[in-house]
Design an enzyme around this catalytic site. Sequence first.
Site, PDB file in Angstrom:
ATOM      1  N   GLN A  57      26.599  27.208  44.371  1.00  0.00           N
ATOM      2  CA  GLN A  57      27.200  28.523  44.018  1.00  0.00           C
ATOM      3  C   GLN A  57      27.537  28.608  43.381  1.00  0.00           C
ATOM      4  O   GLN A  57      27.501  28.674  41.997  1.00  0.00           O
ATOM      5  CB  GLN A  57      28.587  27.930  45.112  1.00  0.00           C
ATOM      6  CG  GLN A  57      28.217  27.384  46.708  1.00  0.00           C
ATOM      7  CD  GLN A  57      29.371  27.622  47.511  1.00  0.00           C
ATOM      8  OE1 GLN A  57      30.418  26.311  47.585  1.00  0.00           O
ATOM      9  NE2 GLN A  57      30.189  28.803  47.719  1.00  0.00           N
ATOM     10  N   HIS A  58      27.301  29.981  43.194  1.00  0.00           N
ATOM     11  CA  HIS A  58      27.870  30.736  41.731  1.00  0.00           C
ATOM     12  C   HIS A  58      27.411  31.592  41.712  1.00  0.00           C
ATOM     13  O   HIS A  58      27.491  32.001  40.616  1.00  0.00           O
ATOM     14  CB  HIS A  58      29.292  29.816  41.452  1.00  0.00           C
ATOM     15  CG  HIS A  58      30.360  29.799  42.084  1.00  0.00           C
ATOM     16  ND1 HIS A  58      31.043  30.334  43.239  1.00  0.00           N
ATOM     17  CD2 HIS A  58      30.626  27.948  42.128  1.00  0.00           C
ATOM     18  CE1 HIS A  58      31.906  29.550  43.768  1.00  0.00           C
ATOM     19  NE2 HIS A  58      32.109  28.103  42.959  1.00  0.00           N
ATOM     20  N   ASP A  80      26.182  24.794  48.699  1.00  0.00           N
ATOM     21  CA  ASP A  80      26.287  23.356  48.653  1.00  0.00           C
ATOM     22  C   ASP A  80      26.454  22.867  49.546  1.00  0.00           C
ATOM     23  O   ASP A  80      26.575  21.694  50.571  1.00  0.00           O
ATOM     24  CB  ASP A  80      25.358  22.868  47.489  1.00  0.00           C
ATOM     25  CG  ASP A  80      26.732  23.461  46.309  1.00  0.00           C
ATOM     26  OD1 ASP A  80      27.685  23.900  46.671  1.00  0.00           O
ATOM     27  OD2 ASP A  80      26.258  22.815  45.245  1.00  0.00           O
TER      28      ASP A  80
END
Length: 488
Positions: free
Chosen positions: A72-73, A248
């Site tokens: 992520q991110h 995830d």
Amino acid sequence: MPKLVAGIDSSTQACKVVIRDAETGALVRHGRAPHPDGTEVDPQAWWQALRLAVAEAGGLADVAAVSVAGQQHGMICLDDGGRVVRPALLWNDIRSAQAAAELVAELGPTGWAEAVGSVPVASFTVAKLRWLAEHEPANAARTAAVCLPHDWLSWRLAGALAAQPAGELAAHPAGALADDPGSLPLAELATDRSDASGTGYFDGRTNRYRTDLFVRGLGRPTALPRVLGPAEPAYSIGQLLIGPGAGDNAAAALGVPIGDDLLVSLGTSGVVCARSAVPAADPSGLVAGFADATGAFLPLACTLNAARVLDAAARLLRVGLAELTDLALSAPPGAEGVLVVPYLEGERTPNLPDATGAVHGLTLANATAANLARAAVEGMLCGIAAGMDALVGQGVSPAGIRLVGGAARSEAVRRIAPSILGMPVTVPAPGEYVADGAARQAAWVLAGGPQPPGWAVGGTPLYQADPVPGLRERYAEAAVRYLPRDAG
């Protein structure tokens, strides 16, 4: 012939691919390829790893649906021709810590929590965009679209498949994905609400972007991926469907699945999360109010330091991980007063990006390798326990804990975890849970319906242990005592 689905996990360290029976979930074949180290990575390296992992898994020629889950991110900036503007900044790149602090100061922690359910930290995409605007204005000006790792890989995969002759995939299944495929238009970028909810500019309650918050980051609007429903196809290429994918952690929650339990994942990062029907909004910032991959919510707390704490302890003691486990289990609970505060990469929960790790409580009597090994395990788990307490404070009432991730393979971690976390722990059989969750989502996209398919889950051993009196309290006292990072 049974229909097959593929799940792809593009994690920090590697790309993993599983091919499973769409109806039963039985594993048919799998593949893996490594990713480069670092906290900024050229996304092309992820594409090459995906190609290699798909080839090792026997290709996609006989697969009916595929979904991609990813870390992520991560900030991927694309220009108006779909080209990557600069290497992606990963979730664990903390150069955006000051940018995150500026954003929080501008709107206030409560304002952010009410707007998107989370208070930005260095990991969040919106903080990375602010950093880009302040430190690389030329790259910021070139940016025409912003997406996340799983968005980009799904889009790239669709472009690769669409560019190939119809028979090529079947003729050469192991090498079917082109090295440098043509790109689809930027308007075709797609994501899901679980990954979008980790950006800092998407509201999972309304399922809409907060463009005003995006502009606070980059300074101007750009194209953003379409946000799809949990089982909505992102692309249809010939007979192959590509699902919306997921972050995830949301994919792992599908792959286990977690039910009413907490999911504790000990990989590069340490994550504790729970499926919830109601969103979280924690102004303290300890709990991120993410969405899940089923249409519900996934309140989550994350530490930057998990499995690598054990790697560091083993390196320090000049032993392997198996020997570290033996040492840790040979020491008494509480490690005779030795405490490890494992802020080796800074920390996110609590938000201390400039902190360093520390060892407390050493005496001549307790300064042994066994105590240090056990204290490393206990310290890692105490950080997770603090996140767990924060989830409970947001109304989560766990029935139990499911423990997964690379560090969960350590017998020391399994046996010590219930004494730190305060409840029984079950450990599913080792597997690629994120890739499995992506495969289950692909099967859901293929079958349709209101719920994902109910694949059978094997037996899970149960671990129980008595709490260590006073350990959590001593850890909390020690955790505020550390040296900042040396700026030089």
